[in-house]
Design an enzyme around this catalytic site. Structure first.
Site, short mmCIF file in Angstrom:
data_model
loop_
_atom_site.label_atom_id
_atom_site.label_comp_id
_atom_site.label_asym_id
_atom_site.label_seq_id
_atom_site.Cartn_x
_atom_site.Cartn_y
_atom_site.Cartn_z
N THR A 1 -13.82 -51.53 7.09
CA THR A 1 -14.32 -50.17 6.93
C THR A 1 -15.64 -50.27 6.15
O THR A 1 -16.08 -51.37 5.81
CB THR A 1 -13.33 -49.28 6.14
OG1 THR A 1 -13.20 -49.82 4.82
CG2 THR A 1 -11.97 -49.22 6.82
N ARG B 1 -32.26 -53.47 6.50
CA ARG B 1 -30.95 -54.07 6.69
C ARG B 1 -30.18 -53.39 7.82
O ARG B 1 -29.58 -54.02 8.68
CB ARG B 1 -30.19 -53.95 5.36
CG ARG B 1 -28.74 -54.24 5.41
CD ARG B 1 -28.16 -54.17 4.02
NE ARG B 1 -28.50 -55.35 3.25
CZ ARG B 1 -27.81 -56.50 3.32
NH1 ARG B 1 -26.76 -56.58 4.09
NH2 ARG B 1 -28.17 -57.53 2.61
N HIS C 1 -10.51 -62.64 4.49
CA HIS C 1 -11.08 -62.74 3.15
C HIS C 1 -10.17 -63.65 2.30
O HIS C 1 -8.96 -63.46 2.29
CB HIS C 1 -11.16 -61.34 2.53
CG HIS C 1 -11.78 -61.36 1.17
ND1 HIS C 1 -13.14 -61.50 0.97
CD2 HIS C 1 -11.24 -61.29 -0.07
CE1 HIS C 1 -13.40 -61.49 -0.32
NE2 HIS C 1 -12.27 -61.37 -0.98
N GLU D 1 -16.20 -49.76 3.22
CA GLU D 1 -16.04 -50.26 1.85
C GLU D 1 -15.87 -51.79 1.89
O GLU D 1 -14.95 -52.29 2.55
CB GLU D 1 -14.78 -49.63 1.25
CG GLU D 1 -14.71 -49.70 -0.23
CD GLU D 1 -13.41 -49.08 -0.73
OE1 GLU D 1 -13.01 -49.42 -1.85
OE2 GLU D 1 -12.81 -48.28 0.00
N LEU D 2 -16.73 -52.53 1.20
CA LEU D 2 -16.72 -53.99 1.27
C LEU D 2 -15.35 -54.57 0.89
O LEU D 2 -14.87 -54.35 -0.22
CB LEU D 2 -17.80 -54.57 0.35
CG LEU D 2 -17.85 -56.11 0.30
CD1 LEU D 2 -18.31 -56.68 1.63
CD2 LEU D 2 -18.73 -56.58 -0.83
N ASP D 3 -14.77 -55.33 1.80
CA ASP D 3 -13.44 -55.95 1.59
C ASP D 3 -12.41 -54.91 1.17
O ASP D 3 -11.44 -55.24 0.48
CB ASP D 3 -13.51 -57.09 0.56
CG ASP D 3 -14.45 -58.20 0.99
OD1 ASP D 3 -14.57 -58.45 2.20
OD2 ASP D 3 -15.09 -58.82 0.11
N ASN E 1 -12.47 -71.12 11.04
CA ASN E 1 -11.57 -70.04 11.48
C ASN E 1 -11.80 -69.71 12.96
O ASN E 1 -10.85 -69.43 13.69
CB ASN E 1 -11.74 -68.80 10.61
CG ASN E 1 -10.93 -68.90 9.33
OD1 ASN E 1 -9.71 -68.81 9.37
ND2 ASN E 1 -11.61 -69.13 8.21
N SER F 1 -6.34 -62.73 2.99
CA SER F 1 -5.96 -61.44 3.58
C SER F 1 -6.76 -61.23 4.86
O SER F 1 -7.94 -61.57 4.94
CB SER F 1 -6.31 -60.29 2.62
OG SER F 1 -5.71 -60.47 1.35
N ASN G 1 -11.41 -58.65 9.42
CA ASN G 1 -12.11 -59.66 8.63
C ASN G 1 -11.08 -60.51 7.91
O ASN G 1 -10.02 -60.01 7.51
CB ASN G 1 -12.99 -58.96 7.58
CG ASN G 1 -13.69 -59.93 6.65
OD1 ASN G 1 -14.30 -60.91 7.09
ND2 ASN G 1 -13.62 -59.68 5.34
N ARG H 1 -22.29 -61.11 5.47
CA ARG H 1 -23.23 -60.01 5.24
C ARG H 1 -22.46 -58.72 5.01
O ARG H 1 -21.39 -58.51 5.58
CB ARG H 1 -24.13 -59.81 6.47
CG ARG H 1 -25.18 -60.90 6.63
CD ARG H 1 -26.05 -60.60 7.83
NE ARG H 1 -26.80 -59.35 7.69
CZ ARG H 1 -27.96 -59.23 7.06
NH1 ARG H 1 -28.51 -60.27 6.49
NH2 ARG H 1 -28.57 -58.06 7.00
C1 GRF Z 1 -13.25 -68.55 4.93
O1 GRF Z 1 -12.79 -68.97 3.69
C2 GRF Z 1 -13.03 -67.07 5.10
O2 GRF Z 1 -11.88 -66.61 4.47
C3 GRF Z 1 -14.26 -66.48 4.43
O3 GRF Z 1 -15.29 -67.35 4.78
C4 GRF Z 1 -14.77 -68.65 5.03
C5 GRF Z 1 -15.21 -69.06 6.41
O4 GRF Z 1 -14.90 -70.39 6.69
N1 GRF Z 1 -14.46 -65.12 4.82
P1 GRF Z 1 -15.12 -70.95 8.15
O5 GRF Z 1 -16.60 -70.77 8.50
O6 GRF Z 1 -14.25 -70.18 9.09
O7 GRF Z 1 -14.76 -72.41 8.09
#
Ligand code: GRF
Length: 222
Positions: free
Chosen positions: A145, A69, A113, A147-149, A18, A140, A111, A95
């Site tokens: 925030t 943490r 997801h 709250e996780l995802d 990504n 998505s 983020n 994380r």
């Molecule tokens: C992706 O599937 C993303 O949606 C998730 O972690 C993965 C990361 O893949 N959060 P990359 O390291 O970008 O190839």
């Protein structure tokens, strides 16, 4: 580097495909941002290698070097602030981040997801979608925030399940759409077109969205 472009730092724990999509979109001129830093919690993350190859400054922080943490999280954001970043992208950053540490960045951090949130927060999203017998799946991009995802979803890419799909085939097929979705959302941010509206809404061009934008033929539509 130009003064008017949004300065963006990216956090990634893994291979970085990504991140590579963001670099490619920037290079193609479709993503008007300066990528000022890539940070990781893993010093051997592929993402760091990709960043170095692209000439982007990198850093890694070892969570084991911190007693708590949240000490790691505060140091992470201190480092990110020092890069001059105005916005942050989590691109496979694996994380959970302390809510107090991330609070100053709410509205400026997104983020990606791999599920159609609010379905399947957390891990193993492809397996869970298959096990549930879903007929569609997706990815998505949301504001981060505490709250996780759970932050408001800005945009989604949807794909149909096909017979014979398994976890890895599905993950691979979806990834191609993630690589379109993330740069497209970041471009909206760079153009100042989207806003986080507390506590959990998104506005596009000053108008509240009733549902996430959808990726169609490489373009985000309302
Ligand atoms: C992706 O599937 C993303 O949606 C998730 O972690 C993965 C990361 O893949 N959060 P990359 O390291 O970008 O190839």
């Amino acid at each position: 580097m130009s003064a008017s472009r949004l300065r963006v730092a990216v956090l990634a724990s893994g291979r970085g495909s990504n991140l590579q999509a963001l670099i490619a979109a920037r290079d193609a001129g479709t993503l008007p941002v300066d990528l000022v830093a890539v940070g990781s919690d893993k010093d051997d993350a592929g993402a760091l290698q990709l960043a170095k190859k692209a000439g982007i400054p990198t850093f890694s922080l070892d969570p084991k070097a911190f007693a708590r943490r949240k000490d790691f999280d505060f140091e992470l954001f201190r480092r990110l602030t020092a890069t001059g970043a105005q916005a942050l992208v989590l691109a496979g950053f694996m994380r959970i981040i302390d809510g107090a540490a991330l609070a100053p960045w709410v509205g400026r951090m997104i983020n990606i997801h791999p599920s159609l949130l609010p379905k399947y927060r957390g891990l193993h999203t492809h397996r869970r979608a298959l096990d549930a017998g879903d007929t569609e799946h997706g990815a998505s991009v949301h504001y981060v925030t505490a709250e996780l995802d759970g932050g408001p979803v800005i945009a989604q890419a949807r794909i149909d399940m096909v017979p014979g799909d398994d976890e890895s085939a599905l993950a691979q097929r979806l990834l191609g759409f993630e690589h379109q979705l993330l740069p497209a959302v970041l471009a909206l941010m760079a153009d100042g077109r989207i806003d986080f509206i507390a506590p959990n809404r998104v506005a596009l061009d000053g108008k509240l969205l009733d549902a996430p934008l959808q990726l169609r033929n490489g373009t985000l539509v309302d």
